[in-house]
Design an enzyme around this catalytic site. Structure first.
Site, PDB file in Angstrom:
ATOM      1  N   HIS A 171       0.880  -1.166   0.098  1.00 10.99           N
ATOM      2  CA  HIS A 171       0.036  -0.082  -0.048  1.00 10.99           C
ATOM      3  C   HIS A 171       0.950   1.140   0.132  1.00 10.99           C
ATOM      4  CE1 HIS A 171      -3.600  -2.196   0.429  1.00 10.99           C
ATOM      5  NE2 HIS A 171      -3.229  -2.677   1.476  1.00 10.99           N
ATOM      6  N   ASP A 205      -2.697 -10.379  -2.882  1.00  8.25           N
ATOM      7  CA  ASP A 205      -3.478 -10.076  -1.368  1.00  8.25           C
ATOM      8  C   ASP A 205      -4.891  -9.711  -1.652  1.00  8.25           C
ATOM      9  OD1 ASP A 205      -2.167  -8.572   1.277  1.00  8.25           O
ATOM     10  OD2 ASP A 205      -4.132  -7.748   0.550  1.00  8.25           O
ATOM     11  N   HIS A 249      -6.365  -7.321  -0.576  1.00  8.48           N
ATOM     12  CA  HIS A 249      -6.599  -5.733  -1.011  1.00  8.48           C
ATOM     13  C   HIS A 249      -5.879  -5.389  -2.300  1.00  8.48           C
ATOM     14  CE1 HIS A 249      -7.093  -6.237   3.431  1.00  8.48           C
ATOM     15  NE2 HIS A 249      -7.916  -5.299   3.395  1.00  8.48           N
ATOM     16  N   ASP A 253      -4.940 -12.833   3.080  1.00  8.74           N
ATOM     17  CA  ASP A 253      -6.162 -12.072   3.614  1.00  8.74           C
ATOM     18  C   ASP A 253      -7.545 -12.334   2.750  1.00  8.74           C
ATOM     19  OD1 ASP A 253      -5.072 -10.429   2.035  1.00  8.74           O
ATOM     20  OD2 ASP A 253      -5.084  -8.711   3.363  1.00  8.74           O
TER      21      ASP A 253
HETATM   22 ZN   LIG Z   1      -4.431  -7.082   2.381  1.00  8.02          ZN
END
Ligand SMILES: [Zn+2]
Length: 367
Positions: A132, A169, A171, A264
């Site tokens: 991120h 991931d 996200h 995740d």
């Molecule tokens: Zn994540």
């Protein structure tokens, strides 16, 4: 040949209080790796001690201001004896800055050992994660963008012409996408791809990663996002890998594959909504290994991003290491969701079609 496991106990010293991105993630993983015989005393796996990345290496993808801020916030935590925040959800303790350098450097050490042929492939069990963080901001539990630093290093320092980051991931890796959106920063050399599968940005942080975000200028068509409806299963992913990821990788022909591996998207993860099983993580890496063996001399470096359910992350990493080592994967979930979701107005068929339509000028998707 040997699979490297990049790890230092220092990674446990990035202390985050009651935050989900905790040292327990690595403690639980290493406990299960030991129980499965994937640690010391197994000739197929080698524990590799990481080094710290240099500031010049961090500066290849991050601004001086951002690096300074990470250092200042850690200093503040150290002098006050408290945890401090880099952004609303990124915690720093007094040692976090130095450990973030060790996380980025751990990935670089893995790259070096793979390129020297000392190991075939590697899994970097590093914290804090990275995907991120963009050029100017550390955020979303991440300090420095470990995978981005590694890709830039491969192209500019190691004479690799083409490298890819595959990000699974849950996200979207908005930091990685931002860094490479107009090409590999600071160089005209080489070529890259960023391929991300993630929960649809309308339903999860960071709210980006749509099909029409494809890169600009010389990076146009090099960024490929596969947003997934909540509860998307292994079966959805299997089809996306067979229809999109594998054909594009075979066409792009990377010489090195970096995986931004969050766990995740597992169906039990506490902060997300996808529906993958532990066995899918092993299967996905087996598929990438087939491509890597064919076109990238087997070079794969997997680096840890998110994943917050301890049983899911540890079992998935066991499967990933077994996949890297060429062994059958032992960990299984029998109760993962099987139903194909049909929400947000799209099913897997129309996501695949939308991606193929948008990228038809760049990739042929031939199987
Ligand atoms: Zn994540």
């Amino acid at each position: 040949m040997v699979t490297g496991i990049i790890y230092s106990e220092d990674y446990l010293n990035h202390v985050t209080g009651s935050h989900v991105e905790s040292p327990q993630r690595l403690i639980a993983t290493i406990k299960l790796l030991k129980e499965r015989g994937i640690w010391e005393n197994n000739p197929k796996y080698q524990i590799i001690t990481p080094r710290k990345a240099t500031l010049d290496q961090i500066r290849t993808v991050h601004s001086d201001h951002m690096i300074q801020r990470a250092r200042d916030v850690a200093m503040e935590a150290k002098s006050g004896g408290n945890l401090e925040y880099l952004d609303g959800d990124t915690v720093m303790c007094g040692d976090s800055y130095e450990i973030a350098l060790l996380a980025a450097g751990g990935v670089l050490e893995g790259v070096d050992q793979i390129l020297k042929g000392k190991i075939q492939n590697a899994f970097a069990l590093v914290r804090p994660p990275g995907h991120h963080s963009n050029r100017d901001y550390s955020r979303g539990f991440c300090v420095f963008n470990n995978a981005a630093i590694a890709l830039r290093y491969l192209i500019t320092e190691k004479n690799i012409q083409k490298a890819v980051i595959v990000d699974w991931d849950c996200h979207h890796g908005n930091g990685t996408q931002d860094i490479f959106y107009e090409g590999i920063p600071g160089t005209d050399k080489g070529d890259f791809m960023y391929i991300s599968s993630h929960q649809d940005g309308r339903t999860l942080y960071p709210g980006s990663g749509f099909i029409n975000e494809i890169g600009k200028g010389r990076a146009k068509g090099r960024i490929l996002n596969m947003p997934l409806a909540p509860r998307s299963t292994d079966e959805v992913m299997r089809e996306l890998y067979d229809e999109i990821v594998m054909p594009v990788l075979e066409e792009f022909k990377p010489e090195f594959i970096i995986v931004s591996a969050g766990f995740d998207a597992h169906f039990t993860d506490p902060i997300t909504n996808l529906g993958w099983s532990v066995q899918w993580y092993g299967e996905m890496l087996q598929k990438l290994k087939v491509v890597a063996d064919k076109i990238a001399q087997g070079r794969i470096l997997v680096t840890l991003e998110g994943g917050y359910e301890l049983k899911a992350i540890s079992s998935s990493i066991v499967n990933c290491l077994q996949a890297l080592g060429g062994d059958p994967c032992t960990e299984k979930n029998d109760n993962a969701p099987k139903t194909d979701p049909d929400i947000l107005g799209y099913t897997r068929e129309n996501v695949i079609k939308a991606i193929k339509d948008r990228f038809s000028e760049f990739w042929k998707f031939q199987k």
